[in-house]
Motif scaffolding. Structure first.
Motif, short mmCIF file in Angstrom:
data_model
loop_
_atom_site.label_atom_id
_atom_site.label_comp_id
_atom_site.label_asym_id
_atom_site.label_seq_id
_atom_site.Cartn_x
_atom_site.Cartn_y
_atom_site.Cartn_z
N UNK A 42 -86.88 -77.87 -14.36
CA UNK A 42 -85.77 -77.08 -14.88
C UNK A 42 -86.28 -75.88 -15.68
N UNK A 43 -87.27 -76.11 -16.55
CA UNK A 43 -87.81 -75.03 -17.37
C UNK A 43 -88.41 -73.93 -16.51
N UNK A 44 -89.15 -74.32 -15.48
CA UNK A 44 -89.75 -73.32 -14.59
C UNK A 44 -88.71 -72.54 -13.83
N UNK A 93 -96.53 -69.15 -16.63
CA UNK A 93 -95.95 -70.31 -17.32
C UNK A 93 -94.88 -70.96 -16.43
N UNK A 94 -94.00 -70.13 -15.87
CA UNK A 94 -92.90 -70.67 -15.05
C UNK A 94 -93.42 -71.40 -13.82
N UNK A 95 -94.36 -70.81 -13.11
CA UNK A 95 -94.91 -71.46 -11.91
C UNK A 95 -95.73 -72.70 -12.29
N UNK A 96 -96.43 -72.63 -13.43
CA UNK A 96 -97.16 -73.80 -13.91
C UNK A 96 -96.22 -74.95 -14.25
N UNK A 97 -95.11 -74.63 -14.93
CA UNK A 97 -94.13 -75.66 -15.25
C UNK A 97 -93.54 -76.27 -13.99
N UNK A 98 -93.26 -75.44 -13.01
CA UNK A 98 -92.71 -75.92 -11.75
C UNK A 98 -93.70 -76.84 -11.03
N UNK A 116 -101.99 -80.60 -16.90
CA UNK A 116 -101.40 -79.26 -16.89
C UNK A 116 -100.22 -79.16 -17.84
N UNK A 117 -99.35 -80.18 -17.82
CA UNK A 117 -98.21 -80.20 -18.74
C UNK A 117 -98.65 -80.25 -20.19
N UNK A 118 -99.68 -81.04 -20.46
CA UNK A 118 -100.20 -81.14 -21.82
C UNK A 118 -100.78 -79.80 -22.27
#
Length: 178
Positions: A42-44, A93-98, A116-118
């Protein structure tokens, strides 16, 4: 009657058996995986679909957010790095979160996704939410701690990792029989 100490976290049989505590132990990380996976997806997506966020400047932009937190962050040099290309940083950041969210939700390369999330949570804590006072008002630290069990344990059940592990075991077993 004395009770013995359990030393196995997960029984060897996939169906398990045992009482409700055994089942709860086996599935304890599943709610965390679902929450973190859905939240990071959702964040991504939220960032990728917000035209204001991906701009270098302007209300709601990643650039303005970074400039606002620069002097109060634990690592101003990290914010300076992001400010070299705010839109690029926003997309990263967005693509990493996704990617982290999808990997976590599916249980694919779960430990890597959780790491990665950490790291995303750590970087946001050290920059965006560092000045939160008291510290527990900033949620990035809580997310960092929430990722830790998944970094350590991965996704032992109901995951693509578990399915791939089972398939490798079956192939290894078949190779030893012939």
């Amino acid at each position: 009657m004395a009770h013995g100490m359990r030393t196995d976290a997960y029984p060897s049989s996939p169906g398990g058996g045992g009482d409700w505590r055994d089942h709860a132990t086996r599935y304890a990380l599943l709610p965390l995986r679902i929450f973190l996976g859905v939240t990071f997806i959702y964040a991504g997506l939220d960032k990728l679909t917000d035209s204001a966020f991906m701009k270098d400047a302007g209300a709601g932009s990643v650039g303005d957010m970074m400039r606002t937190v620069r002097d109060s962050s634990a690592l101003p040099s990290l914010v300076d790095l992001a400010l070299k290309s705010p839109a690029g940083f926003g997309y990263a950041i967005a693509l990493g979160e996704l990617a982290v969210g999808i990997g976590t939700l599916l249980g694919l390369l779960t430990r890597l996704a959780a790491l990665g999330g950490a790291l995303i949570s750590l970087s946001l804590w050290l920059t965006v939410s560092w000045a939160s006072d008291p510290y527990y008002y900033g949620n990035d630290l809580a997310y960092l701690m929430a990722w830790t069990p998944l970094v350590l344990a991965g996704a032992p059940l109901l995951s693509l990792d578990a399915a791939l592990r089972s398939r490798r075991r079956q192939r290894a077993g078949a190779g030893h029989r012939g």
